[in-house]
Design an enzyme around this catalytic site. Structure first.
Site, PDB file in Angstrom:
ATOM      1  N   ASN A   1       6.261  -7.265 -23.458  1.00  0.00           N
ATOM      2  CA  ASN A   1       5.600  -7.843 -24.645  1.00  0.00           C
ATOM      3  C   ASN A   1       4.223  -7.233 -24.863  1.00  0.00           C
ATOM      4  O   ASN A   1       3.439  -7.732 -25.669  1.00  0.00           O
ATOM      5  CB  ASN A   1       5.506  -9.373 -24.510  1.00  0.00           C
ATOM      6  CG  ASN A   1       4.680  -9.801 -23.302  1.00  0.00           C
ATOM      7  OD1 ASN A   1       4.103  -8.965 -22.615  1.00  0.00           O
ATOM      8  ND2 ASN A   1       4.620 -11.086 -23.046  1.00  0.00           N
TER       9      ASN A   1
ATOM     10  N   HIS B   1       1.817  -6.907 -22.560  1.00  0.00           N
ATOM     11  CA  HIS B   1       0.702  -7.452 -21.788  1.00  0.00           C
ATOM     12  C   HIS B   1       0.120  -6.410 -20.833  1.00  0.00           C
ATOM     13  O   HIS B   1       0.812  -5.512 -20.366  1.00  0.00           O
ATOM     14  CB  HIS B   1       1.081  -8.757 -21.061  1.00  0.00           C
ATOM     15  CG  HIS B   1       2.014  -8.624 -19.904  1.00  0.00           C
ATOM     16  ND1 HIS B   1       2.855  -9.648 -19.516  1.00  0.00           N
ATOM     17  CD2 HIS B   1       2.247  -7.618 -19.021  1.00  0.00           C
ATOM     18  CE1 HIS B   1       3.532  -9.269 -18.461  1.00  0.00           C
ATOM     19  NE2 HIS B   1       3.195  -8.031 -18.140  1.00  0.00           N
TER      20      HIS B   1
END
Ligand code: GLP
Length: 291
Positions: free
Chosen positions: A136, A138
């Site tokens: 995602n 991160h």
């Protein structure tokens, strides 16, 4: 930001390890920011090999990891402390006292986070930060909506992140729900950073991180704000980038990459380019080229 695309994961990993080794040789007291995850395992394996075969010296360096799970003790098999000891620290001549991870078992997690920030600052800040990227986007555990100026704190792990980490745990329900992570702002404070991403499954998020707009939904996009940031990718992870020809051109022409081009190019392995390189290099740089 610079983007370097190597033909395969081995070449990308090797380049990352060589850049770290060069920095460590230039400054034995280097303060390194370290990352975990499957991608990093081969970087650490390569550094261990360099320690054994080339005498790469870790005795004076200091390390700070990006993150640690809340609720896992340092000797838990899935803690990041255990990961680091296993993959790097116990395999090289590092002083364990100089290795730091947040304490996920701290009674006062807020105080632990503030203390971690103080410890990094007390060591003069991070010189070289190694980064992976989550699916995602991160960095560390800076999940979507992390503030771009955030500091070390506790974050709830997103379902995507927990699912990504399931293969590392004996059972899906054992993946922790929270972690202490350096913030996006803490990461941006480092003097230089290198992000390594390999494999097709990272291609879409890498393209967003490099060529998309900066957004708190994807913490890796914040790296566009960093003045000394390099992404090192394999072909698969770079496959959705629109401007890859340009990134190749920069790598081939930027003087700073010259010693690394010689050793990491497939042609160099056949001796031709390495020989040309040797003819151009000053004597003291030859050992780098010959490694
Ligand atoms: C975890 C770590 C991140 C790392 C990510 C990538 O989520 N907290 O710092 O970037 O894993 O993992 P992998 O290399 O396994 O894809």
């Amino acid at each position: 930001m610079e983007v370097v695309i190597r033909p395969n994961a081995d070449a990308a990993t090797d380049l990352v390890a060589r850049v770290i080794a060069r920095e460590l040789r230039d400054n034995p007291r280097l303060v390194m920011g370290l990352a975990t995850g499957r991608t990093m395992e081969s970087v650490y394996a390569r550094l261990v090999q360099m320690h054994r075969e080339e005498g790469l010296d870790f005795s004076a360096c200091r390390t700070f990891n990006l993150d640690e799970y809340v609720g896992l003790s340092s000797n838990h098999a899935n803690s990041y402390r255990h990961y680091m000891n296993h993959h790097l620290f116990l395999q090289v001549n590092i002083d364990l006292q100089n290795t730091h991870l947040p304490d996920g078992m701290a009674a006062d997690l807020v105080a632990e986070c503030a203390n971690y920030e103080r410890l990094i600052a007390g060591n003069g800040g991070i010189d070289l930060q190694l980064l992976g990227i989550g699916q995602n986007g991160h960095l560390g555990f800076n999940e979507p909506l992390s503030a771009l100026r955030s500091r070390t704190r506790v974050k709830i792990l997103s379902p995507v992140t927990r699912a990504q980490n399931v293969p590392l745990f004996p059972r899906p329900d054992l993946v922790p729900h929270r972690a202490i992570t350096m913030g996006v702002g803490s990461i941006l404070d480092c003097r230089c950073c290198i992000l390594l991403a390999t494999g097709e499954e990272k291609a879409a998020i890498v393209a967003k991180a490099v060529e998309g707009p900066i957004t708190g939904m994807i913490s890796a996009t914040a790296l566009q704000l960093h003045p000394e940031c390099t992404l090192i990718l394999d072909e698969a992870a770079g496959s959705q980038l629109k401007e890859s020809d340009y990134y190749h051109w920069v790598f081939e022409n930027q003087p700073e990459w010259e010693p690394f081009r010689a050793v990491s190019s497939p042609i160099a392995k056949n001796g031709f380019q390495a020989k040309r390189q040797l003819e151009k290099q000053p004597v003291e740089a030859m050992s780098d080229v010959l490694e």
